[in-house]
Design a protein around this motif. Sequence first.
Motif, mmCIF file in Angstrom:
data_model
loop_
_atom_site.group_PDB
_atom_site.id
_atom_site.type_symbol
_atom_site.label_atom_id
_atom_site.label_comp_id
_atom_site.label_asym_id
_atom_site.label_seq_id
_atom_site.Cartn_x
_atom_site.Cartn_y
_atom_site.Cartn_z
ATOM 1 N N ILE A 57 0.856 -1.170 -0.049
ATOM 2 C CA ILE A 57 0.032 -0.038 -0.144
ATOM 3 C C ILE A 57 0.782 1.073 -0.005
ATOM 4 O O ILE A 57 1.742 1.431 0.852
ATOM 5 N N ALA A 58 0.767 2.260 -1.106
ATOM 6 C CA ALA A 58 1.563 3.149 -1.012
ATOM 7 C C ALA A 58 1.052 4.181 -0.063
ATOM 8 O O ALA A 58 -0.102 4.576 0.187
ATOM 9 N N ARG A 68 -4.424 7.750 7.209
ATOM 10 C CA ARG A 68 -5.580 7.346 7.615
ATOM 11 C C ARG A 68 -6.027 6.219 6.542
ATOM 12 O O ARG A 68 -6.775 5.275 6.964
ATOM 13 N N ALA A 69 -5.938 6.282 5.194
ATOM 14 C CA ALA A 69 -6.104 5.394 4.259
ATOM 15 C C ALA A 69 -5.410 4.191 4.305
ATOM 16 O O ALA A 69 -6.009 3.235 4.232
ATOM 17 N N LEU A 70 -4.376 4.394 4.704
ATOM 18 C CA LEU A 70 -3.292 3.137 4.852
ATOM 19 C C LEU A 70 -3.999 2.143 5.916
ATOM 20 O O LEU A 70 -4.018 0.878 5.858
ATOM 21 N N LEU A 71 -4.316 2.858 6.866
ATOM 22 C CA LEU A 71 -4.923 1.853 8.404
ATOM 23 C C LEU A 71 -6.281 1.319 7.733
ATOM 24 O O LEU A 71 -6.552 0.145 8.047
ATOM 25 N N LEU A 118 1.602 9.807 13.467
ATOM 26 C CA LEU A 118 0.340 9.524 12.606
ATOM 27 C C LEU A 118 -0.040 8.340 12.653
ATOM 28 O O LEU A 118 -0.961 8.046 12.570
ATOM 29 N N CYS A 119 0.903 7.331 12.190
ATOM 30 C CA CYS A 119 0.603 5.894 12.068
ATOM 31 C C CYS A 119 0.277 5.486 13.422
ATOM 32 O O CYS A 119 -0.827 4.666 13.617
ATOM 33 N N ALA A 120 0.796 6.079 14.650
ATOM 34 C CA ALA A 120 0.235 5.531 15.896
ATOM 35 C C ALA A 120 -1.100 5.958 16.080
ATOM 36 O O ALA A 120 -1.867 5.173 16.770
ATOM 37 N N ARG A 121 -1.292 7.113 15.759
ATOM 38 C CA ARG A 121 -2.850 7.836 15.880
ATOM 39 C C ARG A 121 -3.755 6.978 15.228
ATOM 40 O O ARG A 121 -4.995 6.975 16.060
ATOM 41 N N TYR A 122 -3.675 6.463 14.109
ATOM 42 C CA TYR A 122 -4.777 5.774 13.299
ATOM 43 C C TYR A 122 -4.723 4.172 13.748
ATOM 44 O O TYR A 122 -5.737 3.496 13.639
ATOM 45 N N ALA A 123 -3.555 3.636 14.036
ATOM 46 C CA ALA A 123 -3.195 2.344 14.333
ATOM 47 C C ALA A 123 -3.774 2.186 15.876
ATOM 48 O O ALA A 123 -4.264 0.727 16.272
#
Length: 260
Positions: A57-58, A68-71, A118-123
């Motif tokens: 996933i890019a 957000r889209a990645l998660l 950001l990754c932690a925020r959405y994960a």
Amino acid sequence: MDGRVALVTGASGGIGRATAHALAAAGAQVVVADIEVGAGEDAASAIRAEGGTARFIACDVSEPEQVRALLAQTVAAFGHLDILINNAGVSGGAQRLHEMEVEAWDRVIAVNLRGPFLCARYALPHLMDRRGVMVNVASTYGLIGAPQAPAYCASKGGVVNLTRQLAVDYGPSGVRVNAVCPGYVDTDMGGQRGRLPPQQAAAALARREGNAARQPLGRQAHVDEVARVVVFLASDASSFMTGSIVTVDGGCTSTFNYAQ
């Protein structure tokens, strides 16, 4: 790790790619995330060729909507998320702070520190559902001052203490958060040497190998040596570890570097 879903950022090469392969070999279903589409697709394809499960996933981890889209795509594809590896990073080049452009500083902080945030925020909502694990890839440069790396040192120092803080807040929710701090690793971050003329690239590599030779183990690490520690921290074998900052550095932060 059968049945577990792992998301690895910056997984098109280097430590990230090695970690994605190691997680897949341990049985995890892996999402390979990276801004480099071609290399990311290749990394996921290589895992599948070895019998593992992987999807590319890019994502630019500095962009909230992309994260957000990645998660969302990860959970849509695999149903849940158990492991987040915050690995994506950039070096920012070599200069003293007063010589550094503001835009260059902002880019390093955006990828290396804002990205893990950001990754932690959405994960984290997904990790709390699964009593999952986060492993942040920091650096020995987050533990010490290093020459001509102001933004990189600042960003990785931030990752180190963000790791401790998240361990405090999310331990009661069953989420473990640890970090690894690699030292000299035999990888070309961001393809920097590949963009240099051959003579300059060889000189850059020689300087790096010379620095690594002065640490106790006397060499650079292979990416797999770091990946194995990341997988350990992501596994049940480290079940009573959280807020830990683990050096994988050949001993370089254990001794004064007597440059000759």
